[in-house]
Design an enzyme around this catalytic site. Structure first.
Site, PDB file in Angstrom:
ATOM      1  N   SER A 144      -6.845   1.601   1.160  1.00 42.15           N
ATOM      2  CA  SER A 144      -5.635   1.572   0.336  1.00 42.15           C
ATOM      3  C   SER A 144      -5.772   0.320  -0.692  1.00 42.15           C
ATOM      4  O   SER A 144      -6.318  -0.797  -0.153  1.00 42.15           O
ATOM      5  CB  SER A 144      -4.515   1.845   0.875  1.00 42.15           C
ATOM      6  OG  SER A 144      -3.257   1.464   0.228  1.00 42.15           O
ATOM      7  N   TYR A 158       1.322  -1.448   7.561  1.00 38.95           N
ATOM      8  CA  TYR A 158       0.187  -0.683   6.947  1.00 38.95           C
ATOM      9  C   TYR A 158      -0.710  -1.450   6.177  1.00 38.95           C
ATOM     10  O   TYR A 158      -2.091  -0.995   6.334  1.00 38.95           O
ATOM     11  CB  TYR A 158       1.172   0.370   5.942  1.00 38.95           C
ATOM     12  CG  TYR A 158       0.298   1.382   5.291  1.00 38.95           C
ATOM     13  CD1 TYR A 158      -0.275   2.468   5.888  1.00 38.95           C
ATOM     14  CD2 TYR A 158      -0.034   1.047   3.814  1.00 38.95           C
ATOM     15  CE1 TYR A 158      -1.138   3.531   5.216  1.00 38.95           C
ATOM     16  CE2 TYR A 158      -0.869   2.054   3.245  1.00 38.95           C
ATOM     17  CZ  TYR A 158      -1.305   3.223   3.877  1.00 38.95           C
ATOM     18  OH  TYR A 158      -2.379   4.285   3.125  1.00 38.95           O
TER      19      TYR A 158
END
Length: 253
Positions: A144, A158
């Protein structure tokens, strides 16, 4: 770029979103695909059914990848169904919920590491012996933009996990090269229309994010899938240890 016709592929988290689109494009390219799902049963099973109707070999496989035995059984069953493995796409992952550092407890921290990092390690470890005998293989890990530059407030855990995915990719690329296995990653930015952002991003935040993207739009699952399919096709190429950034110009490595 090698041909993908009849290549044997396992895609984790293939029941919806980015994983679903990656699986769909690999099927369209002629691959045989094992579609893993945990909660998105209907999406994975309907894709497998459509693929079979069009003459492709595909099946959906349920597994909880946060349990080692779940990862082990998935790879065993998928490789038996496919007759081996040529390509592994590690897509499964989740934010779970936004928490600032002061709100993070040990259980939440370990949960995110389990979902995003440990599960990937277990699946990859089990898949390596099959990939090593393929005569040229490819692993694509889905990271990501958050793993590149950190995410919005509340995504610290995350972001840490997705940064670990990138480090894992680089380290494994060196380790697996002797067996002809190429390991690369994609790092998507803001991808609209996915359950991830529908669940974890407000409309106001999404609008602000899109306004900051140089290309002037949100990304799509298809944007990510095309990049992942390209890297998957590099099973006999010269690209390994690389990350393709798919963010509309927000970040450039």
């Amino acid at each position: 770029m090698g041909t993908l016709s009849e290549k044997r592929v396992l895609v984790t988290g293939a029941g919806q979103g980015i994983g679903g689109e990656i699986a769909a494009q690999l099927l369209a390219a002629g691959c045989r695909v094992a579609l893993h799902y945990h909660s998105s049963r209907s999406g994975a099973e309907s894709m497998a059914a459509r693929a079979r109707e069009s003459g492709r070999k595909a099946e959906a496989f349920p597994a909880d990848l946060t349990r080692e035995e779940g990862a082990t059984s998935l790879v065993k069953e998928a490789s038996a169904f496919l007759g081996g493995l040529d390509i592994l796409v590690n897509n499964a992952g989740d934010l779970v919920g936004r928490r600032l550092l002061g709100e993070i407890d040990s259980a939440y921290w370990q949960q995110l590491i389990g979902i995003n990092v440990t599960s990937m390690m277990w699946v990859t470890r089990q898949a390596l012996p099959f990939l090593a005998t393929a005569g040229g293989a490819s692993i694509v890990n889905v990271s990501s933009l958050a793993g590149r530059r950190g995410g919005h407030p509340g995504s610290l855990a995350y972001s840490t996990c997705k940064g670990a995915v990138l480090a894992f990719t680089r380290a494994l690329a060196t380790e697996a090269a002797k067996d002809g296995i190429r390991v690369n990653a994609v790092a998507p930015g803001f991808i609209g229309g996915t359950r991830f952002h529908d669940t974890h991003t407000t409309r106001e935040s999404a609008a602000d994010t899109v306004a900051s993207i140089p290309l002037g739009r949100a990304g799509t699952a298809g944007d990510v899938a095309r990049a992942a399919v390209f890297l998957a096709s590099e099973y006999d190429g010269f690209i390994t240890g690389a990350t393709l950034d798919i963010n509309g110009g927000v970040y450039a490595a």
